[in-house]
Write a protein that holds these residues in place. Sequence first.
Motif, mmCIF file in Angstrom:
data_model
loop_
_atom_site.group_PDB
_atom_site.id
_atom_site.type_symbol
_atom_site.label_atom_id
_atom_site.label_comp_id
_atom_site.label_asym_id
_atom_site.label_seq_id
_atom_site.Cartn_x
_atom_site.Cartn_y
_atom_site.Cartn_z
ATOM 1 N N GLY A 147 0.801 -1.227 0.000
ATOM 2 C CA GLY A 147 0.000 0.000 0.000
ATOM 3 C C GLY A 147 0.826 1.265 0.000
ATOM 4 N N PHE A 148 2.062 1.206 0.526
ATOM 5 C CA PHE A 148 2.898 2.418 0.577
ATOM 6 C C PHE A 148 3.199 2.934 -0.826
ATOM 7 C CE2 PHE A 148 4.331 0.145 4.550
ATOM 8 C CZ PHE A 148 3.637 0.965 5.409
ATOM 9 N N ALA A 149 3.645 2.037 -1.705
ATOM 10 C CA ALA A 149 3.954 2.452 -3.075
ATOM 11 C C ALA A 149 2.692 2.928 -3.789
ATOM 12 C CB ALA A 149 4.594 1.290 -3.839
ATOM 13 N N SER A 150 1.565 2.256 -3.544
ATOM 14 C CA SER A 150 0.313 2.646 -4.177
ATOM 15 C C SER A 150 -0.109 4.051 -3.738
ATOM 16 C CB SER A 150 -0.774 1.631 -3.825
ATOM 17 O OG SER A 150 -2.017 2.006 -4.362
ATOM 18 N N PHE A 151 0.115 4.368 -2.465
ATOM 19 C CA PHE A 151 -0.254 5.679 -1.930
ATOM 20 C C PHE A 151 0.471 6.797 -2.671
ATOM 21 C CE2 PHE A 151 0.808 9.180 0.960
ATOM 22 C CZ PHE A 151 -0.455 9.611 1.350
ATOM 23 N N PHE A 152 1.767 6.624 -2.896
ATOM 24 C CA PHE A 152 2.547 7.684 -3.534
ATOM 25 C C PHE A 152 2.395 7.693 -5.050
ATOM 26 C CE2 PHE A 152 4.849 7.172 0.524
ATOM 27 C CZ PHE A 152 4.853 8.493 0.940
ATOM 28 N N SER A 153 2.134 6.550 -5.654
ATOM 29 C CA SER A 153 2.067 6.492 -7.116
ATOM 30 C C SER A 153 0.839 7.200 -7.677
ATOM 31 C CB SER A 153 2.069 5.029 -7.582
ATOM 32 O OG SER A 153 0.898 4.359 -7.139
ATOM 33 N N SER A 155 -0.248 10.159 -6.949
ATOM 34 C CA SER A 155 -0.215 11.628 -6.916
ATOM 35 C C SER A 155 1.215 12.152 -7.034
ATOM 36 C CB SER A 155 -0.839 12.126 -5.607
ATOM 37 O OG SER A 155 -0.588 13.491 -5.408
ATOM 38 N N PRO A 156 1.510 12.986 -8.031
ATOM 39 C CA PRO A 156 2.830 13.618 -8.127
ATOM 40 C C PRO A 156 3.130 14.512 -6.925
ATOM 41 C CG PRO A 156 1.623 13.818 -10.197
ATOM 42 C CD PRO A 156 0.653 13.313 -9.188
ATOM 43 N N THR A 159 4.366 12.324 -4.238
ATOM 44 C CA THR A 159 5.692 11.834 -4.604
ATOM 45 C C THR A 159 6.761 12.883 -4.360
ATOM 46 O OG1 THR A 159 4.682 10.427 -6.308
ATOM 47 C CG2 THR A 159 7.047 10.811 -6.469
ATOM 48 N N SER A 160 6.425 14.148 -4.596
ATOM 49 C CA SER A 160 7.407 15.218 -4.369
ATOM 50 C C SER A 160 7.800 15.299 -2.899
ATOM 51 C CB SER A 160 6.845 16.558 -4.849
ATOM 52 O OG SER A 160 5.706 16.943 -4.078
ATOM 53 N N VAL A 161 6.836 15.073 -1.992
ATOM 54 C CA VAL A 161 7.154 15.058 -0.554
ATOM 55 C C VAL A 161 8.044 13.856 -0.236
ATOM 56 C CG1 VAL A 161 6.193 14.974 1.778
ATOM 57 C CG2 VAL A 161 4.966 16.211 -0.034
ATOM 58 N N LEU A 162 7.749 12.709 -0.863
ATOM 59 C CA LEU A 162 8.571 11.508 -0.660
ATOM 60 C C LEU A 162 9.997 11.751 -1.132
ATOM 61 C CD1 LEU A 162 8.648 8.413 0.021
ATOM 62 C CD2 LEU A 162 8.139 8.014 -2.397
ATOM 63 N N ASP A 163 10.156 12.361 -2.295
ATOM 64 C CA ASP A 163 11.498 12.634 -2.818
ATOM 65 C C ASP A 163 12.266 13.595 -1.913
ATOM 66 O OD1 ASP A 163 10.977 10.999 -4.950
ATOM 67 O OD2 ASP A 163 10.405 12.629 -6.303
ATOM 68 N N GLU A 164 11.543 14.543 -1.347
ATOM 69 C CA GLU A 164 12.202 15.552 -0.509
ATOM 70 C C GLU A 164 12.633 14.987 0.838
ATOM 71 O OE1 GLU A 164 11.118 19.849 1.616
ATOM 72 O OE2 GLU A 164 9.791 18.979 0.095
ATOM 73 N N ARG A 169 12.428 6.220 -3.973
ATOM 74 C CA ARG A 169 11.118 5.782 -4.429
ATOM 75 C C ARG A 169 10.837 4.363 -3.918
ATOM 76 N NH1 ARG A 169 9.140 8.742 -8.928
ATOM 77 N NH2 ARG A 169 9.781 10.894 -8.572
ATOM 78 N N LEU A 170 9.573 4.064 -3.678
ATOM 79 C CA LEU A 170 9.167 2.734 -3.230
ATOM 80 C C LEU A 170 8.814 1.879 -4.435
ATOM 81 C CD1 LEU A 170 6.896 3.793 -0.246
ATOM 82 C CD2 LEU A 170 9.198 2.885 -0.124
ATOM 83 N N PRO A 171 9.266 0.613 -4.476
ATOM 84 C CA PRO A 171 8.965 -0.255 -5.624
ATOM 85 C C PRO A 171 7.481 -0.558 -5.712
ATOM 86 C CG PRO A 171 9.995 -1.512 -3.861
ATOM 87 C CD PRO A 171 10.075 -0.070 -3.461
#
Length: 483
Positions: A147-153, A155-156, A159-164, A169-171
């Motif tokens: 679910g973690f990867a699905s959550f970020f995938s 919405s860009p 994803t920007s918060v994840l990158d920061e 990135r989560l597989p």
Amino acid sequence: MFSVVREQILKEVKDSDFIAIQADETTDISTVTQLVLVLRYIDSKMNVQERFFEFIPLQSSTAVNIATELKERLSIILPDQKEKLICQAYDGASVMRGATGGVQKRIKEDYPNAHYIHCYAHQLNLIMEQATSHISKVRNFFSDLGGFASFFSRSPKRTSVLDEMVSRRLPTSSKVRWNFHSRAVNTVFEHREDLIKCFHAIRDSGDFDEITVREAGAYARILEDPDFRFFLQLFHQIMPLVDTLYARLQKRSIDSVYIKRCIQRFQEDIQKIRDSLHAMTVEHSSLSLQSRKRVALSSEDHQRIAAEVCDTILGHTRERFQFTDHLICATLLQCDRFEDYQVDFPEEALKTTVKAYPVLDSSRLKTELELLYSNEEFRACSGAVDFLQFFMENNLGELFSETVTLLKILVTTPMTTAEAERCFSTLKRVKTFLRNTMSQDRLNALATLSMERAIVTEMTDFNVKVIDTFSNLKERRAKFLYK
């Protein structure tokens, strides 16, 4: 050019003592079912070769149709040498492995020496699927993990918060990628604290909608949950072992002697994890109490479930890998047991080997093996490939003729269909959406030149042969000469 490469492959096959085939199927961009055929053999330089032979379009994926197509190609590859085909390797689909009407059974009717191998990488994948899906708590863990990867995938902005905050990135989930679970476990384990901060930042920023805030809070609680942390730690220990075995299984130069040792080492490592479960559960309970988190499951429950996971892996590994003929044959050349074999010769393994491969002379093979076991110089070899190269480099082929024959059989026998899987990548590159009407002959020609380009570079007279072949296709006004 394609015909020249094809002729070279057929020449190498003719000169080899034994041959094995790998086959698998996929659907191309034009929704045509393509069966890939790969040949495995030992060339004149004692190198293991896995050559792409052809993509075969299938009208239907029935056992009768697949077997008919394979027999048609085998009649070209081995016109009068049916005994040379010693192995056929496929995945575990019932249409391929069926003992009464499957492809392997139909091929063996015409090629009696062609033993069936169920791809070991596919089997390892089935073992891990069983270990991670049949226990409800573990199944829920991997569901939350995906679910973690699905959550970020979705919405860009997320994803920007994840990158920061995490810079990683989560597989994403993939049913065809065997090591997806491993990559997800390792990533979340290594960046768990950063992910918690990331979810809290999303929840508290005020820049996201209610659904995102609610999901971020839920995922943060999952990461802080003691049960989730325990299973994350458990599978962080197990998955690297699975990755290592996957990597070894997908090498071209593997053989059953080497793989048998790898599987035994894998079982020993899993057993070590099982033996250390008590210490791990005690440590986890202590950390949970220190952080004042409620433990949903007791340490006894954690230990019981973890033991069940390890037992499932060990049990299925023994069941799937231990009793196949080629692995029993491999025990004859297992270096770490040579000292024991001097005292107690493996008679049963010898009987199984001779029964599986009638081409071998039992009495002579036994004499050679007894000499082999008594010599310490042979104990440094790590597998059948090393053994074979050692014999050839030291001109011992005639002295140990039956042992060399057994080694060639074991080396030629493929343990996986990894090469066939790799051919699918070339298929996707060659036959694309913009070239989806490509003819089958052109597809095979381009795929062969792409995958077997080593043959082109190694043949010093390749250009001459291409020109001669082209000039002889039909009568021409001018003669084509290469100067």
